[in-house]
Design an enzyme around this catalytic site. Structure first.
Site, PDB file in Angstrom:
ATOM      1  N   CYS A  65      -7.277 -14.076  11.370  1.00 26.69           N
ATOM      2  CA  CYS A  65      -8.453 -14.654  10.727  1.00 26.69           C
ATOM      3  C   CYS A  65      -8.163 -14.668   9.232  1.00 26.69           C
ATOM      4  CB  CYS A  65      -9.745 -13.910  11.083  1.00 26.69           C
ATOM      5  SG  CYS A  65      -9.961 -12.259  10.380  1.00 26.69           S
ATOM      6  N   HIS A  98       3.878   4.911  16.369  1.00 28.42           N
ATOM      7  CA  HIS A  98       3.003   6.079  16.373  1.00 28.42           C
ATOM      8  C   HIS A  98       1.700   5.872  17.133  1.00 28.42           C
ATOM      9  CE1 HIS A  98       4.895   7.918  12.474  1.00 28.42           C
ATOM     10  NE2 HIS A  98       5.774   7.705  13.430  1.00 28.42           N
TER      11      HIS A  98
END
Length: 148
Positions: A65, A98
């Site tokens: 966006c 992670h």
């Protein structure tokens, strides 16, 4: 890899470029729209992408966006999605390594085409490290379920 992409009216040009680039690399790409400059609501498109990830139609997602913020919030409403909004490749790689992010959000008004491609490449080329990170990723789902 099966990858689904979405964008709102502010991000469709970058999304279209990423769709073509990913197909050229041999990925199985699903374009969930939007495909033009007419104003649309990013939550609708974020939800489309979230459903594709949640139901297994896509392994990874890319949401675009204007800023990447609104659409990332929309995608993250689905507990099975871990959408990370990034501006550079290191954050994209760390989101995978992670956090086991399965969706990447980009701001079309903030990153250019080359940087977006570098972020996507880092996102797709990085594996989840597991180990100590797995417990934390599992906690995300449990915390969301407990809050209902």
């Amino acid at each position: 890899m099966r990858i689904a992409l979405v964008a709102d009216h502010a991000g469709y040009v970058l999304k279209d470029e990423l769709v073509a680039w990913l197909r050229d690399q041999g990925h199985d790409v699903t374009d969930l729209g939007t495909n033009g400059p007419e104003s649309v609501d990013y939550p609708e498109f974020g939800a489309k992408l979230a459903r594709a990830i949640a139901n297994g139609a896509a392994e990874r997602g890319i949401a675009v966006c204007g800023s990447g913020i609104g659409i990332s919030i929309a995608v993250n409403r689905e507990p099975r999605c871990r959408c990370a909004r990034v501006d550079e490749p290191l954050s994209a790689a760390l989101a995978r390594e992670h956090n086991d992010a399965n969706v990447l959000a980009l701001g079309a008004r903030l990153v250019g085409s080359d940087m977006a491609k570098a972020c996507v490449a880092a996102f797709l080329d990085t594996s989840f490290a597991g180990g100590r990170h797995q417990r934390r990723v599992d906690e995300l789902s449990h915390l969301l379920q407990d809050s209902d």
